[in-house]
Design a protein around this motif. Structure first.
Motif, mmCIF file in Angstrom:
data_model
loop_
_atom_site.group_PDB
_atom_site.id
_atom_site.type_symbol
_atom_site.label_atom_id
_atom_site.label_comp_id
_atom_site.label_asym_id
_atom_site.label_seq_id
_atom_site.Cartn_x
_atom_site.Cartn_y
_atom_site.Cartn_z
ATOM 1 N N GLN A 8 0.834 -1.206 0.000
ATOM 2 C CA GLN A 8 0.000 0.000 0.000
ATOM 3 C C GLN A 8 0.866 1.252 0.000
ATOM 4 O O GLN A 8 0.553 2.232 -0.676
ATOM 5 N N LEU A 11 2.001 1.777 -3.499
ATOM 6 C CA LEU A 11 0.886 2.272 -4.313
ATOM 7 C C LEU A 11 0.602 3.738 -4.011
ATOM 8 O O LEU A 11 0.343 4.528 -4.925
ATOM 9 N N ASP A 12 0.660 4.110 -2.737
ATOM 10 C CA ASP A 12 0.442 5.507 -2.355
ATOM 11 C C ASP A 12 1.522 6.406 -2.954
ATOM 12 O O ASP A 12 1.225 7.498 -3.453
ATOM 13 N N SER A 15 0.955 6.823 -6.639
ATOM 14 C CA SER A 15 -0.237 7.622 -6.956
ATOM 15 C C SER A 15 0.063 9.121 -6.938
ATOM 16 O O SER A 15 -0.734 9.917 -7.442
ATOM 17 N N GLN A 18 1.595 12.008 -11.769
ATOM 18 C CA GLN A 18 0.461 12.287 -12.650
ATOM 19 C C GLN A 18 0.388 11.387 -13.879
ATOM 20 O O GLN A 18 -0.691 11.093 -14.358
ATOM 21 N N TRP A 20 2.321 8.038 -16.402
ATOM 22 C CA TRP A 20 3.097 6.803 -16.307
ATOM 23 C C TRP A 20 4.588 7.031 -16.484
ATOM 24 O O TRP A 20 5.396 6.300 -15.936
ATOM 25 N N ARG A 23 5.927 7.773 -13.161
ATOM 26 C CA ARG A 23 5.937 6.550 -12.369
ATOM 27 C C ARG A 23 7.137 5.688 -12.734
ATOM 28 O O ARG A 23 7.791 5.124 -11.866
ATOM 29 N N GLN A 106 -2.184 -2.943 -9.778
ATOM 30 C CA GLN A 106 -2.741 -1.664 -9.340
ATOM 31 C C GLN A 106 -1.794 -0.491 -9.575
ATOM 32 O O GLN A 106 -2.195 0.655 -9.488
ATOM 33 N N THR A 107 -0.525 -0.776 -9.870
ATOM 34 C CA THR A 107 0.432 0.308 -10.099
ATOM 35 C C THR A 107 0.186 1.006 -11.427
ATOM 36 O O THR A 107 0.585 2.150 -11.602
#
Length: 138
Positions: A8, A11-12, A15, A18, A20, A23, A106-107
């Motif tokens: 989590q 994931l946080d 997030s 903005q 990919w 990321r 979920q990523t």
């Protein structure tokens, strides 16, 4: 911190970005934080077979806790395995075996990877669990 808590947290963190590409830059940064493996540790028996890039994974278990070391010749691949190392390192073999690794879905990263790289994520998770299985119950 439990495996779920670590997942989590990742994931946080992801997030916060903005798009990919941001990321991926973050994931590459995680890979750069991994301690590099010595060249003589990059043996064929530690390669994760089926990955487009060269990915080495070593594991040990001390005092009932798994320790993973990983490296890759690709920055993004090294970052991807760093996600798993961050989540599973320091856990018992039994906890690693029970871990639900679907958090990677979920990523949002997998959607922007070539199919061979996306498949590598599954291979990495499987190989890390396989290494934990070798130490489970010992």
């Amino acid at each position: 911190m439990s495996i779920q808590d670590k997942q989590q947290q990742l994931l946080d963190e992801l997030s916060l970005f903005q798009d990919w590409t941001e990321r991926y830059e973050y994931v590459i940064g995680l890979g750069k934080q991994l301690e590099p493996m010595a060249d003589d540790s990059k043996r064929d028996d530690l390669l994760i077979r089926g990955c487009q890039s060269m990915v080495w994974l070593d594991a040990s278990c001390k005092d009932g806790v798994m320790h993973y070391q990983a490296d890759s010749d690709s920055l993004i691949t090294k970052g991807m395995i760093a996600l798993f190392v961050r989540v599973l390192d320091g856990e018992s073999p039994e906890e690693v075996l029970k871990a639900d690794m679907s958090f990677v879905e979920q990523t949002g990263l997998k959607e922007h990877l070539a199919p061979t790289r996306a498949n590598a994520l599954n291979l990495m998770a499987t190989q890390m669990k396989q290494r934990a299985l070798e130490f489970a119950g010992k």
